[in-house]
Motif scaffolding. Structure first.
Motif, PDB file in Angstrom:
ATOM      1  N   GLY A 121     -33.936  60.684  38.765  1.00  0.00           N
ATOM      2  CA  GLY A 121     -33.231  61.805  40.125  1.00  0.00           C
ATOM      3  C   GLY A 121     -32.226  61.281  40.167  1.00  0.00           C
ATOM      4  N   GLY A 123     -30.019  62.962  43.188  1.00  0.00           N
ATOM      5  CA  GLY A 123     -29.652  63.882  43.744  1.00  0.00           C
ATOM      6  C   GLY A 123     -29.758  65.784  43.910  1.00  0.00           C
ATOM      7  N   ASN A 124     -29.708  66.512  44.965  1.00  0.00           N
ATOM      8  CA  ASN A 124     -29.237  67.934  44.975  1.00  0.00           C
ATOM      9  C   ASN A 124     -28.354  69.009  45.202  1.00  0.00           C
ATOM     10  OD1 ASN A 124     -32.924  67.979  45.002  1.00  0.00           O
ATOM     11  ND2 ASN A 124     -32.264  66.386  46.931  1.00  0.00           N
ATOM     12  N   GLU A 128     -23.562  64.907  46.526  1.00  0.00           N
ATOM     13  CA  GLU A 128     -24.935  63.490  46.454  1.00  0.00           C
ATOM     14  C   GLU A 128     -24.832  62.293  44.792  1.00  0.00           C
ATOM     15  OE1 GLU A 128     -28.784  63.927  47.917  1.00  0.00           O
ATOM     16  OE2 GLU A 128     -28.154  66.151  47.755  1.00  0.00           O
ATOM     17  N   TYR A 129     -24.515  63.596  44.210  1.00  0.00           N
ATOM     18  CA  TYR A 129     -24.290  62.793  42.573  1.00  0.00           C
ATOM     19  C   TYR A 129     -23.433  62.136  41.902  1.00  0.00           C
ATOM     20  CZ  TYR A 129     -22.921  67.092  39.507  1.00  0.00           C
ATOM     21  OH  TYR A 129     -22.057  68.292  39.551  1.00  0.00           O
ATOM     22  N   CYS A 191     -33.808  56.417  43.148  1.00  0.00           N
ATOM     23  CA  CYS A 191     -34.054  57.576  43.091  1.00  0.00           C
ATOM     24  C   CYS A 191     -34.794  58.829  42.922  1.00  0.00           C
ATOM     25  CB  CYS A 191     -33.266  57.748  41.720  1.00  0.00           C
ATOM     26  SG  CYS A 191     -31.491  57.328  41.624  1.00  0.00           S
ATOM     27  N   TYR A 193     -36.962  60.911  41.072  1.00  0.00           N
ATOM     28  CA  TYR A 193     -36.996  62.678  39.769  1.00  0.00           C
ATOM     29  C   TYR A 193     -37.606  63.752  39.939  1.00  0.00           C
ATOM     30  CZ  TYR A 193     -37.126  63.282  35.076  1.00  0.00           C
ATOM     31  OH  TYR A 193     -36.960  65.096  33.900  1.00  0.00           O
ATOM     32  N   SER A 196     -35.444  65.377  42.304  1.00  0.00           N
ATOM     33  CA  SER A 196     -34.292  66.120  42.275  1.00  0.00           C
ATOM     34  C   SER A 196     -33.956  67.041  42.029  1.00  0.00           C
ATOM     35  CB  SER A 196     -33.553  64.293  41.668  1.00  0.00           C
ATOM     36  OG  SER A 196     -33.578  63.603  43.051  1.00  0.00           O
TER      37      SER A 196
END
Length: 269
Positions: A121, A123-124, A128-129, A191, A193, A196
């Motif tokens: 994961g 992020g949202n 973030e990613y 992270c 998963y 996310s």
């Protein structure tokens, strides 16, 4: 090439068998997924097989290979956890009946292999990613450099990046692969998963940038696709996944680019 492809297909069939037995989720990835959709098999000039797995399923598969080492021979798992000479952060399922003559890296006992990429994961939100992927890409690139015997252009297309490789290589060698691997594994451990919205493989030295980050919902439903006369798993939304990563993936590249992009020769023992 045909012999390498046949050997790699045998490994993929074994992985598929185990994943079905353990009810693990996996899907074909990268060039292997393109091959399945565009050619119903290998891209004719491709020389390896790639799959992706959610981190939880990936961990179960790794542990299964460790615990059933003897009965799974000649297939074995190779990663830094079981082989400290391994220069890669991901896992490879290897067929020990073969040996590779590798270039620009120390031998670590790998045979023909299938790459297994864990999906974490990330992020949202885009912010973030982007932050996570950009940081992990720098560590992953340095990790890769730390395992090279010398500086070579290899897949580096930009002249500027090639020039930067030289001082980066010195720093990478001083700090060593364990330093960078720990950074990457620590990031992966944090992270989440399940919670996310986006997923991706953050521990791999890849120049795909944010093209390797996907909405998790694209992998919610898995379908069977034909590959070399057998059927394997792929995301139902494979068109979105491949378009994100490659653009017009159904179009063949120019003939000059129809070459393998790995640096090894394989031999039957």
């Amino acid at each position: 090439m045909k012999d390498v492809q046949k050997g790699s297909l045998d490994i993929l069939k074994k992985i598929d068998e185990i994943c079905n037995k353990l009810n693990l989720k996996y899907c074909l990835a990268y060039g292997t997924l393109i091959g399945a959709i565009r050619h119903k098999g290998f891209i004719p000039w491709d020389d390896d097989v790639d799959i992706m797995m959610p981190r939880k399923d990936y961990g179960i598969l790794v542990q299964y290979f460790i615990e059933h080492k003897d009965e799974l021979k000649p297939f074995e798992i190779i990663n830094p956890q079981v082989n400290n000479k391994c220069p890669y952060t991901i896992s490879r399922i290897s067929d020990s009946r073969y040996q590779l003559d590798v270039d620009n890296e120390d031998d670590y006992g790998i045979g023909l292999f299938v790459d297994v990429y864990p999906l974490d994961g990330v992020g949202n939100t885009v912010e973030e990613y982007s932050k996570l992927k950009n940081a992990s890409s720098r560590f992953a690139a340095m990790c890769f450099l730390s395992t090279r015997q010398s500086v070579k252009r290899e897949n580096t297309k930009s002249t500027l990046k090639y020039v930067i490789k030289f001082p980066a290589f010195v720093v990478a060698k001083i700090l060593g692969k364990k330093f960078f691997m720990k950074k990457l594994y620590d990031m992966a451990d944090k992270c989440d998963y399940d919670n996310s919205k986006y997923i991706g493989c953050i521990i791999w030295a890849s120049d795909d940038g944010l093209r390797g980050i996907f909405p998790k919902e694209w992998f919610d439903e898995i379908i069977d696709v034909e590959f070399e006369g057998a059927y394997f798993k792929a995301p139902k939304e494979y068109d979105k996944v491949l378009t994100r990563g490659y653009g017009a993936y159904m179009k063949l590249p120019p003939e000059k680019d129809r070459i393998a992009h790995h640096y090894y020769d394989a031999y039957k023992k």
